[in-house]
Design a protein around this motif. Structure first.
Motif, short mmCIF file in Angstrom:
data_model
loop_
_atom_site.label_atom_id
_atom_site.label_comp_id
_atom_site.label_asym_id
_atom_site.label_seq_id
_atom_site.Cartn_x
_atom_site.Cartn_y
_atom_site.Cartn_z
N GLU A 51 0.83 -1.21 0.00
CA GLU A 51 0.00 0.00 0.00
C GLU A 51 0.86 1.26 0.00
O GLU A 51 2.01 1.24 0.45
CB GLU A 51 -0.98 0.00 1.16
CG GLU A 51 -0.34 -0.09 2.52
CD GLU A 51 -1.37 -0.11 3.64
OE1 GLU A 51 -2.51 -0.53 3.40
OE2 GLU A 51 -1.02 0.30 4.75
N ARG B 195 2.38 4.73 1.08
CA ARG B 195 2.64 5.33 2.39
C ARG B 195 3.19 6.73 2.16
O ARG B 195 4.11 6.92 1.37
CB ARG B 195 3.66 4.44 3.13
CG ARG B 195 3.90 4.71 4.58
CD ARG B 195 2.71 4.43 5.49
NE ARG B 195 2.16 3.09 5.54
CZ ARG B 195 2.65 2.08 6.27
NH1 ARG B 195 3.72 2.24 7.01
NH2 ARG B 195 2.06 0.91 6.27
N ARG C 228 -5.83 4.14 -1.41
CA ARG C 228 -5.14 2.88 -1.66
C ARG C 228 -5.42 2.34 -3.05
O ARG C 228 -4.53 1.83 -3.72
CB ARG C 228 -5.52 1.84 -0.59
CG ARG C 228 -4.81 2.06 0.74
CD ARG C 228 -5.04 0.90 1.70
NE ARG C 228 -6.44 0.79 2.12
CZ ARG C 228 -6.96 1.50 3.11
NH1 ARG C 228 -6.21 2.33 3.81
NH2 ARG C 228 -8.22 1.35 3.44
N ARG D 14 2.61 -4.83 3.91
CA ARG D 14 2.04 -4.97 5.23
C ARG D 14 1.24 -6.28 5.25
O ARG D 14 0.59 -6.63 4.27
CB ARG D 14 1.11 -3.79 5.51
CG ARG D 14 0.55 -3.73 6.91
CD ARG D 14 -0.12 -2.37 7.14
NE ARG D 14 -1.27 -2.18 6.27
CZ ARG D 14 -2.47 -2.71 6.49
NH1 ARG D 14 -2.69 -3.48 7.55
NH2 ARG D 14 -3.48 -2.49 5.67
#
Ligand code: ZN
Length: 615
Positions: A494, A496, A549, A582
């Motif tokens: 994702e 960041r 996202r 993640r």
């Protein structure tokens, strides 16, 4: 934590001021906070474009004085459901008591109590202005064409005389403006009557220009009032009506009773707030949302939460808050039931009513698990008790997601222990009958034996010590298989940005910290900047995370504009997308589930047990 703690600040009467004759001070034998008897209370509330221009609501309370002595009138310090001391008396100005055409002497006895000398008058009228300037569900707020107000703000009560007195309310406004409230109409337009003070202050008002329509759900009228006019129209309005019609019967089914004559959903949409919040009442709720919530599924979830409260907390309520005390805080270790389990039932209403499918329900539950996993472990009882002081230890509001998950675990354990013959629904219904219907609040002596009985006699002592009074992580590896569910771990990439943010009191998203070496630092973002948009996605949008996202989670190095406000300037800074990996755990149906576990799983989704197959 001991469940019987009753820490509470009791207001101490200030020293009596000198202007009243000594013999008129309260006799030593009686409580110092006891008003002379008054009756026939009539409240008049005026709001029109003239008072709106001053951001005030004009209030007049008229009453008969039944005996000699001083009249003590108090205004609540809090609105039940909003667990914080707000001291509404501070928004009162131009306090003016009169009998016939003469002004009466008055002073303050403490900071929320006025002391009036009727000087022999049989009938007294007290006028004051209430400053409607607080954008908070528990308070009062006004615009040039609209106000909402809670009874706790504007209806003074006679001190020490109990709350069982009836009263009438008349709302005066201008032609073309509307009034919406859950109050009982009493004949003349704009006039209402309630039989006791608890009901009087539990029915907030919308006054002014707003959209109002109604529909029958289970044969009872539901009202939907939304401000500003035109904000929630067309498909978005049809959508929320559809959700209310699908979910309310699934909530009534838990208690086998619909406890209101009418129900009012009162919603304000304003860009002055970044998120959304709502406050429950016995036959209405007030929600304040960023306009991004219009048409968003989150709105249905919060709406269900507030409506479920009509049973759980407004009626079935911890003994610590029975009856409500408007002069002081009423801490309770049970908010994990009153708030958390309410939130569990909001999710259940969505899946049982067909607003979301089982995957949607598991998604909501999985999000709560993630949220709890990311928080400092706090005991549910501690988080419940301490919310009144807004603690900085990270425990505040944990009773929502963690309490909801505790309810989910209890439901699974009850269904498991009873071979799916009983569920948490039975516990809620039993307590509703045994406590609320008997005119009292519930305690641990009601709750835990009911849970244990429903679960076929299983003991919950260990459960209580570890997960309610204690801080142990919830035992999902043991719980989930009993309900035919499993945790699946997914590695997600994702985008960041590298900032920590917080919302300020105006609702703006403010950068608290810029991560060294991150995307934001490279683009020139500074602590103190107000974040406006990432790419073309408004950070105030309730679906921001999801939208961000999906838009920027694809390719490393894609260009990413960061729009911020810095002082008076609006800047567009330029960065490049960076992706991080993640591990995300999600809840999933277990294809290997035993027959019993599959029945439990279906029972949760459908609101059924063996012998109670659907209603
Ligand atoms: Zn709530």
């Amino acid at each position: 934590m001991i469940a019987s703690l009753r820490a509470a600040a009791i207001l101490v009467a200030a020293t009596l001021p000198g202007f009243l004759p000594a013999q008129q001070k309260a006799p030593a034998a009686a409580s110092p906070l006891r008003s002379a008897a008054v009756s026939n209370l009539r409240y008049e509330v005026s709001f029109d474009s003239a008072t709106a221009a001053r951001n005030v609501i004009a209030v007049a309370v008229t009453f008969d004085v039944g005996e000699k002595g001083l009249v003590l009138l108090s205004i609540p310090t809090w609105t039940p459901g909003s667990y914080e001391i707000a001291n509404f008396a501070r928004f009162v100005s131009d306090f003016s008591p009169r009998a016939a055409d003469r002004p009466l002497d008055w002073d303050k006895l403490d900071y929320d109590t006025w002391r009036i000398d009727p000087a022999g008058a049989r009938s007294v009228t007290v006028r004051f202005d209430y400053h409607a300037t607080t954008l908070d569900n528990a308070a009062a707020w006004s615009r040039p064409d609209f106000a909402f107000v809670n009874g706790t703000n504007i209806f003074p009560y006679p001190e020490g005389r109990g709350f069982e007195f009836p009263a009438t309310v008349t709302v005066k406004t201008q032609p073309g403006w509307l009034v919406a409230t859950g109050m009982e109409p009493a004949g003349a337009p704009g006039t209402y009557r309630e039989s006791n003070y608890h009901d009087l202050v539990d029915k907030p008002f919308f006054v002014g220009r707003f959209d109002l329509d109604s529909a029958q759900v289970e044969g009872r009228w539901h009202r939907l009032a939304t401000y500003p006019a035109g904000a929630m129209a067309g498909p978005a309005r049809s959508l929320i009506w559809d959700q209310i019609e699908k979910t309310v019967p699934r909530m009534s089914a838990v208690f086998r009773e619909t406890p209101w004559r009418t129900y009012s959903t009162l919603l304000v949409f304003t860009r002055e707030v970044g998120g959304g919040s709502a406050l429950e009442h016995s036959n209405s709720h007030v929600g304040i949302y960023n306009p991004g919530f219009i048409g968003n599924p989150l709105l249905a979830s919060i709406t269900d939460h507030e409506i479920f409260h009509a049973w759980n907390v407004k009626r079935l309520r911890p003994a610590d808050m029975w009856p409500y005390n408007y002069a002081r805080s009423q801490p309770t270790p049970w908010l994990w039931v009153s708030e958390g389990i309410t939130d569990y039932y909001a999710d259940l209403a969505l899946v049982r009513g067909g607003v979301v499918d089982s995957a949607g329900f598991l998604g909501l539950t999985g999000e709560k698990m993630q949220q709890v996993a990311g928080e400092t472990p706090a005991a549910l009882e501690d988080a419940s008790l301490t919310t009144w002081i807004s603690p900085v230890d990270g425990s505040q509001y944990q009773y929502y997601p963690k309490g909801s998950l505790a309810g989910f675990m209890l439901d699974v354990l009850i269904r498991d222990g009873s071979d799916n013959r009983r569920s948490l629904d039975d516990v809620m219904r039993e307590l509703y009958g045994a406590a609320y219907k008997k005119g009292r609040g519930f305690t641990g002596q009601d709750w835990w034996p009911a849970v244990s009985r429903a679960a076929g006699g299983r003991s919950f002592t260990d459960f209580y010590q570890k997960y309610i009074d204690g801080r142990e992580p919830f035992p999902w590896a043991d719980i989930l298989p009993r309900a035919g569910l499993r945790m699946a771990a997914d590695t997600v990439r994702e985008p960041r940005v590298g900032v920590a943010t917080a919302q300020d009191s105006s609702g703006a998203i403010v950068v608290q910290m810029v991560q060294p070496g991150g995307v934001a630092e490279a683009a020139g973002v500074k602590a103190g900047d107000h974040l406006i948009a990432l790419g073309d996605i408004d950070v105030m949008d309730p679906s921001f995370g999801e939208a961000f996202r999906s838009r920027f989670g694809k390719r490393e190095g894609d260009s990413l504009s960061i729009k911020v406000a810095r002082g008076a300037d609006t800047l567009t800074l330029h960065g490049a997308v960076r992706l991080v990996e993640r591990v995300e755990s999600t809840l999933d149906l277990d294809p290997q589930a035993s027959a019993k576990a599959a029945r439990i799983r279906n029972g949760i989704f459908r609101g059924t047990t063996e012998g109670q197959p659907g209603r």
